[in-house]
Design an enzyme around this catalytic site. Structure first.
Site, PDB file in Angstrom:
ATOM      1  N   ARG A  89       0.828  -1.198   0.000  1.00 10.75           N
ATOM      2  CA  ARG A  89       0.000   0.000   0.000  1.00 10.75           C
ATOM      3  C   ARG A  89       0.865   1.251   0.000  1.00 10.75           C
ATOM      4  O   ARG A  89       1.000   1.927  -0.991  1.00 10.75           O
ATOM      5  CB  ARG A  89      -0.940  -0.001   1.206  1.00 10.75           C
ATOM      6  CG  ARG A  89      -2.123  -0.906   1.020  1.00 10.75           C
ATOM      7  CD  ARG A  89      -2.785  -1.259   2.307  1.00 10.75           C
ATOM      8  NE  ARG A  89      -1.930  -2.115   3.122  1.00 10.75           N
ATOM      9  CZ  ARG A  89      -2.358  -2.781   4.173  1.00 10.75           C
ATOM     10  NH1 ARG A  89      -3.600  -2.686   4.569  1.00 10.75           N
ATOM     11  NH2 ARG A  89      -1.532  -3.542   4.848  1.00 10.75           N
ATOM     12  N   SER A 127      -8.020  -4.251   6.702  1.00 15.57           N
ATOM     13  CA  SER A 127      -9.055  -4.986   7.431  1.00 15.57           C
ATOM     14  C   SER A 127      -9.383  -4.261   8.739  1.00 15.57           C
ATOM     15  O   SER A 127     -10.551  -4.180   9.138  1.00 15.57           O
ATOM     16  CB  SER A 127      -8.585  -6.400   7.748  1.00 15.57           C
ATOM     17  OG  SER A 127      -8.304  -7.096   6.569  1.00 15.57           O
TER      18      SER A 127
HETATM   19  P1  ADP Z   1      -3.925  -6.324   6.791  1.00 14.39           P
HETATM   20  O1  ADP Z   1      -2.579  -5.675   6.730  1.00 14.39           O
HETATM   21  O2  ADP Z   1      -5.041  -5.468   6.253  1.00 14.39           O
HETATM   22  O3  ADP Z   1      -4.262  -7.027   8.074  1.00 14.39           O
HETATM   23  P2  ADP Z   1      -3.309  -8.880   5.683  1.00 14.39           P
HETATM   24  O4  ADP Z   1      -2.319  -9.267   6.698  1.00 14.39           O
HETATM   25  O5  ADP Z   1      -4.513  -9.749   5.559  1.00 14.39           O
HETATM   26  O6  ADP Z   1      -3.853  -7.418   5.743  1.00 14.39           O
HETATM   27  O7  ADP Z   1      -2.601  -8.713   4.297  1.00 14.39           O
HETATM   28  C1  ADP Z   1      -2.397  -9.701   3.333  1.00 14.39           C
HETATM   29  C2  ADP Z   1      -1.716  -9.096   2.135  1.00 14.39           C
HETATM   30  O8  ADP Z   1      -2.609  -8.199   1.475  1.00 14.39           O
HETATM   31  C3  ADP Z   1      -0.481  -8.255   2.467  1.00 14.39           C
HETATM   32  O9  ADP Z   1       0.466  -8.454   1.435  1.00 14.39           O
HETATM   33  C4  ADP Z   1      -0.978  -6.849   2.447  1.00 14.39           C
HETATM   34  O10 ADP Z   1       0.030  -5.939   2.136  1.00 14.39           O
HETATM   35  C5  ADP Z   1      -1.999  -6.926   1.323  1.00 14.39           C
HETATM   36  N1  ADP Z   1      -3.010  -5.906   1.424  1.00 14.39           N
HETATM   37  C6  ADP Z   1      -3.768  -5.611   2.497  1.00 14.39           C
HETATM   38  N2  ADP Z   1      -4.605  -4.587   2.225  1.00 14.39           N
HETATM   39  C7  ADP Z   1      -4.353  -4.228   0.933  1.00 14.39           C
HETATM   40  C8  ADP Z   1      -4.854  -3.218   0.061  1.00 14.39           C
HETATM   41  N3  ADP Z   1      -5.782  -2.352   0.482  1.00 14.39           N
HETATM   42  N4  ADP Z   1      -4.370  -3.147  -1.205  1.00 14.39           N
HETATM   43  C9  ADP Z   1      -3.418  -4.003  -1.605  1.00 14.39           C
HETATM   44  N5  ADP Z   1      -2.883  -4.968  -0.830  1.00 14.39           N
HETATM   45  C10 ADP Z   1      -3.338  -5.075   0.419  1.00 14.39           C
END
Ligand code: ADP
Length: 164
Positions: A89, A127
């Site tokens: 991001r 999230s």
């Molecule tokens: P969060 O950081 O929201 O808890 P996760 O741990 O589930 O998310 O993230 C899983 C993957 O998805 C990571 O590589 C994270 O960088 C990516 N990710 C999370 N939110 C986004 C977004 N809004 N756009 C692109 N990639 C995202």
């Protein structure tokens, strides 16, 4: 066959995650969306629920969803994955993700980590932000797929959070 893993906590999956998953599905023969636990976060949904929410909104034939709580590179090795695909991001993601990529590379040199940049409109989407907005009664329809918006509203507003 080139297999990639998209790991994350997905608590819950957002439009930002889905964008990365779909783009990865165009680059690889098969993509495994891997629901993992994060010891630093208390999840709103159990791992099974998080996997089911993803299955509800991802219909691509070459994408499957799995749950794993061990070392990511062990999973990648066991399933013949050649790449870990992550979404980036902002600069704030970079430090942590770069560290992870280097650690994974040293644990299993045959794995590559690929970073896809987030779409502009998903740059600030996470999230945790969805959970915060939803629990305060805000509209989350611009942030999560329509198929799962009600599941999130119900969980956030009934207080029946899981203890996974
Ligand atoms: P969060 O950081 O929201 O808890 P996760 O741990 O589930 O998310 O993230 C899983 C993957 O998805 C990571 O590589 C994270 O960088 C990516 N990710 C999370 N939110 C986004 C977004 N809004 N756009 C692109 N990639 C995202």
């Amino acid at each position: 066959m080139k297999i990639a893993v998209c790991p994350g906590s997905f608590d819950p999956v957002t439009l930002g995650h889905l964008d990365i998953i779909k783009r990865a599905a165009k680059l690889f023969d098969e993509v495994i969306v891997l629901v993992m636990s994060n010891s630093e976060k208390k999840p709103l949904f159990t791992s099974d629920e998080r996997a089911d929410l993803i299955k509800k909104c991802v219909k691509d034939k070459n994408v499957r969803v799995d749950i794993y709580n061990g070392l990511l590179v062990d999973y990648a090795k066991a399933h013949g994955a050649v790449a870990i695909v992550k979404g980036l991001r902002a600069v704030s993601d970079f430090d942590y993700e770069f560290q992870l990529a280097l650690i994974n590379q040293s644990l299993y040199p045959r794995i590559e980590t690929l970073f896809l940049s987030a779409k502009g409109e998903n740059m600030f989407l996470s999230s945790s932000m969805v959970k915060e907005v939803c629990s305060l009664g805000g509209d989350i329809s611009a942030f999560v797929p329509a198929e799962i918006a009600d599941d999130i509203y119900l969980r956030c507003n009934k207080g029946d959070g899981s203890n996974d």
